[in-house]
Design a protein around this motif. Structure first.
Motif, PDB file in Angstrom:
ATOM      1  N   PRO A  73       0.817  -1.230   0.000  1.00 28.20           N
ATOM      2  CA  PRO A  73       0.000   0.000   0.000  1.00 28.20           C
ATOM      3  C   PRO A  73       0.846   1.274   0.000  1.00 28.20           C
ATOM      4  O   PRO A  73       0.466   2.270  -0.613  1.00 28.20           O
ATOM      5  CB  PRO A  73      -0.822  -0.111   1.292  1.00 28.20           C
ATOM      6  CG  PRO A  73      -0.881  -1.559   1.591  1.00 28.20           C
ATOM      7  CD  PRO A  73       0.415  -2.121   1.090  1.00 28.20           C
ATOM      8  N   ILE A  74       1.993   1.240   0.648  1.00 30.30           N
ATOM      9  CA  ILE A  74       2.877   2.413   0.644  1.00 30.30           C
ATOM     10  C   ILE A  74       3.440   2.620  -0.756  1.00 30.30           C
ATOM     11  O   ILE A  74       3.577   3.745  -1.220  1.00 30.30           O
ATOM     12  CB  ILE A  74       4.009   2.252   1.686  1.00 30.30           C
ATOM     13  CG1 ILE A  74       3.414   2.218   3.096  1.00 30.30           C
ATOM     14  CG2 ILE A  74       5.026   3.384   1.569  1.00 30.30           C
ATOM     15  CD1 ILE A  74       4.413   1.920   4.180  1.00 30.30           C
ATOM     16  N   HIS A  76       2.031   2.001  -3.523  1.00 28.36           N
ATOM     17  CA  HIS A  76       1.000   2.434  -4.465  1.00 28.36           C
ATOM     18  C   HIS A  76       0.406   3.795  -4.098  1.00 28.36           C
ATOM     19  O   HIS A  76      -0.498   4.271  -4.771  1.00 28.36           O
ATOM     20  CB  HIS A  76      -0.114   1.382  -4.559  1.00 28.36           C
ATOM     21  CG  HIS A  76       0.379   0.071  -5.081  1.00 28.36           C
ATOM     22  ND1 HIS A  76       0.890  -0.087  -6.348  1.00 28.36           N
ATOM     23  CD2 HIS A  76       0.457  -1.151  -4.493  1.00 28.36           C
ATOM     24  CE1 HIS A  76       1.247  -1.344  -6.532  1.00 28.36           C
ATOM     25  NE2 HIS A  76       0.998  -2.016  -5.413  1.00 28.36           N
ATOM     26  N   THR A  77       0.919   4.417  -3.048  1.00 24.21           N
ATOM     27  CA  THR A  77       0.435   5.727  -2.622  1.00 24.21           C
ATOM     28  C   THR A  77       0.904   6.803  -3.602  1.00 24.21           C
ATOM     29  O   THR A  77       2.022   6.740  -4.124  1.00 24.21           O
ATOM     30  CB  THR A  77       0.972   6.063  -1.210  1.00 24.21           C
ATOM     31  OG1 THR A  77       0.603   5.023  -0.324  1.00 24.21           O
ATOM     32  CG2 THR A  77       0.449   7.380  -0.713  1.00 24.21           C
ATOM     33  N   THR A  78       0.037   7.755  -3.847  1.00 22.99           N
ATOM     34  CA  THR A  78       0.417   8.859  -4.736  1.00 22.99           C
ATOM     35  C   THR A  78       0.313  10.181  -3.985  1.00 22.99           C
ATOM     36  O   THR A  78      -0.583  10.379  -3.160  1.00 22.99           O
ATOM     37  CB  THR A  78      -0.479   8.918  -5.983  1.00 22.99           C
ATOM     38  OG1 THR A  78      -1.822   9.078  -5.567  1.00 22.99           O
ATOM     39  CG2 THR A  78      -0.338   7.664  -6.826  1.00 22.99           C
ATOM     40  N   ASN A  83       3.626   8.762  -7.940  1.00 22.24           N
ATOM     41  CA  ASN A  83       3.795   7.645  -7.014  1.00 22.24           C
ATOM     42  C   ASN A  83       4.862   7.967  -5.967  1.00 22.24           C
ATOM     43  O   ASN A  83       5.900   8.558  -6.282  1.00 22.24           O
ATOM     44  CB  ASN A  83       4.196   6.374  -7.760  1.00 22.24           C
ATOM     45  CG  ASN A  83       3.039   5.782  -8.527  1.00 22.24           C
ATOM     46  OD1 ASN A  83       1.884   6.036  -8.220  1.00 22.24           O
ATOM     47  ND2 ASN A  83       3.366   4.981  -9.546  1.00 22.24           N
TER      48      ASN A  83
END
Length: 123
Positions: A73-74, A76-78, A83
């Motif tokens: 999840p980290i 894929h964080t934007t 990104n």
């Protein structure tokens, strides 16, 4: 017959006292074993500093891909449409490397100042 002269009092000679008879500068310029040991000590301190900061860089930058792998999840964080991995590895890495380089220069200069102070103190 005359009496033998009284014996001279014994003196105790310690290696540290012999080393102090010469100044540190003399040991360095004459390339004695003491001067060689002092220079090796400085080089060892500089190498230890470089290795410690290299470990900081390896953990700081090398740990990011592991973080993204084990915490998807980290990865894929934007932020601001970009990104997070790209921001951290492509942008934030440069200030981080600058700070580590700055710290290295300051700490290496401190090692050299300490060495110079040792030479001046002995005069």
């Amino acid at each position: 017959m005359t009496a033998p002269p009284p014996p001279k009092p014994r003196t105790r000679v310690v290696l540290g006292e012999l080393a102090r008879q010469r100044s540190v500068t003399q040991h360095l310029t004459e390339q004695t074993q003491v001067g060689d040991a002092l220079l090796k000590g400085l080089m060892r301190a500089q190498l230890a500093l470089a290795l410690r900061l290299a470990v900081v860089v390896l953990i700081g930058l090398g740990g990011l891909p592991l973080l993204f792998h084990f915490a998807p999840p980290i990865g894929h964080t934007t932020l601001w449409g970009v990104n997070l991995p790209w921001l951290l590895l492509g942008v934030a890495a440069y200030p981080f490397l600058f700070l580590v380089g700055y710290a290295y220069v300051r700490l290496a200069e401190q090692n050299e100042r300490d060495f110079t102070a040792l030479m001046k103190r002995d005069r």
